[in-house]
Design a protein around this motif. Structure first.
Motif, PDB file in Angstrom:
ATOM      1  N   CYS A   1       0.862  -1.178   0.000  1.00 31.12           N
ATOM      2  CA  CYS A   1       0.000   0.000   0.000  1.00 31.12           C
ATOM      3  C   CYS A   1       0.899   1.227   0.000  1.00 31.12           C
ATOM      4  O   CYS A   1       2.091   1.128   0.290  1.00 31.12           O
ATOM      5  N   MET A   2       0.320   2.349  -0.349  1.00 40.09           N
ATOM      6  CA  MET A   2       1.076   3.608  -0.399  1.00 40.09           C
ATOM      7  C   MET A   2       0.295   4.703   0.313  1.00 40.09           C
ATOM      8  O   MET A   2      -0.940   4.706   0.277  1.00 40.09           O
ATOM      9  N   LEU A   3       1.037   5.617   0.920  1.00 37.35           N
ATOM     10  CA  LEU A   3       0.458   6.761   1.621  1.00 37.35           C
ATOM     11  C   LEU A   3       1.042   8.031   1.048  1.00 37.35           C
ATOM     12  O   LEU A   3       2.258   8.141   0.907  1.00 37.35           O
ATOM     13  N   ASP A   4       0.190   8.972   0.693  1.00 37.73           N
ATOM     14  CA  ASP A   4       0.608  10.307   0.273  1.00 37.73           C
ATOM     15  C   ASP A   4      -0.046  11.321   1.198  1.00 37.73           C
ATOM     16  O   ASP A   4      -1.253  11.243   1.449  1.00 37.73           O
ATOM     17  N   LEU A   5       0.741  12.264   1.684  1.00 31.32           N
ATOM     18  CA  LEU A   5       0.240  13.380   2.480  1.00 31.32           C
ATOM     19  C   LEU A   5       0.605  14.648   1.723  1.00 31.32           C
ATOM     20  O   LEU A   5       1.751  14.810   1.299  1.00 31.32           O
ATOM     21  N   ARG A   6      -0.370  15.531   1.567  1.00 35.16           N
ATOM     22  CA  ARG A   6      -0.128  16.731   0.771  1.00 35.16           C
ATOM     23  C   ARG A   6      -0.809  17.927   1.432  1.00 35.16           C
ATOM     24  O   ARG A   6      -1.944  17.827   1.886  1.00 35.16           O
ATOM     25  N   LEU A   7      -0.096  19.035   1.449  1.00 34.55           N
ATOM     26  CA  LEU A   7      -0.678  20.299   1.880  1.00 34.55           C
ATOM     27  C   LEU A   7      -1.359  20.904   0.667  1.00 34.55           C
ATOM     28  O   LEU A   7      -0.728  21.096  -0.371  1.00 34.55           O
ATOM     29  N   THR A   8      -2.663  21.129   0.762  1.00 34.60           N
ATOM     30  CA  THR A   8      -3.391  21.794  -0.313  1.00 34.60           C
ATOM     31  C   THR A   8      -3.865  23.125   0.235  1.00 34.60           C
ATOM     32  O   THR A   8      -3.628  23.445   1.395  1.00 34.60           O
ATOM     33  N   GLU A   9      -4.542  23.873  -0.564  1.00 35.50           N
ATOM     34  CA  GLU A   9      -5.012  25.177  -0.117  1.00 35.50           C
ATOM     35  C   GLU A   9      -6.050  24.993   0.984  1.00 35.50           C
ATOM     36  O   GLU A   9      -7.180  24.619   0.709  1.00 35.50           O
ATOM     37  N   GLY A  10      -5.660  25.173   2.219  1.00 40.87           N
ATOM     38  CA  GLY A  10      -6.587  25.126   3.345  1.00 40.87           C
ATOM     39  C   GLY A  10      -6.818  23.769   3.968  1.00 40.87           C
ATOM     40  O   GLY A  10      -7.605  23.655   4.899  1.00 40.87           O
TER      41      GLY A  10
END
Length: 169
Positions: A81-90
């Motif tokens: 499995c894979m995990l992505d964490l991303r800062l988006t606008e807000g």
């Protein structure tokens, strides 16, 4: 270069450089704790590099969602499995890909049921939730808003349930 052009260039670079953290896991139970640790590190990076104060609600909520989604991936999907964490606008976007093609189904609330409350928890904490079937497996994305009002409630949230989107591709 004039200030307007400099400001536009700076905004473009800021959007291009929004923090992103990704990790691949084998799908073992120990990966759940590693993923929570990755989330803590990511949130610390967001605070340090961006100077964004994150409330306890955001810090705890992101780690809880990571834990629940990774638990589902490790428990129900064979293999990686894979995990992505991303800062988006807000918001903080949390995406987990796993190899199992069956889309999750939220069960009706049942206080007597032991276990299988993870999806209910995720939907209660998040303001956005999407599941896509992929060519191999599925991708689940949840988003946790960063803005709180003075009472710790999510700003602008007018309905008690989070928005949900179920898509099949």
């Amino acid at each position: 270069m004039d200030e307007a052009a400099l400001g536009s260039d700076q905004q473009r670079r800021t959007k291009e450089q929004l923090p992103l953290t990704s990790a691949a896991y084998e799908g073992r139970p120990a990966d759940i704790a590693h993923a929570r640790g990755l989330a803590r590190g990511f949130l610390g990076q967001v605070q340090a590099q961006r100077g964004l104060p994150l409330s306890r609600r955001v810090m705890d909520g992101v780690q809880l969602v990571v834990s629940e989604l990774m638990t589902n991936a490790c428990k129900y999907a064979p293999g990686p499995c894979m995990l992505d964490l991303r800062l988006t606008e807000g918001s903080i976007s949390i995406t987990v890909w796993d190899s199992h093609p069956v889309l999750p189904v939220a069960k009706a609330a049942d206080l007597g049921r032991v276990g299988q409350h993870g999806l209910e928890i995720v939907m209660a904490v998040c303001q956005g939730f999407e599941v896509y079937r992929e060519q191999a497996g599925k991708r689940t994305t949840a988003s946790v808003m960063m803005a709180d009002d003075s009472d710790g409630d999510v700003t602008g949230r007018t309905i008690p349930e989070p928005a949900r989107t179920w898509r099949r591709s």
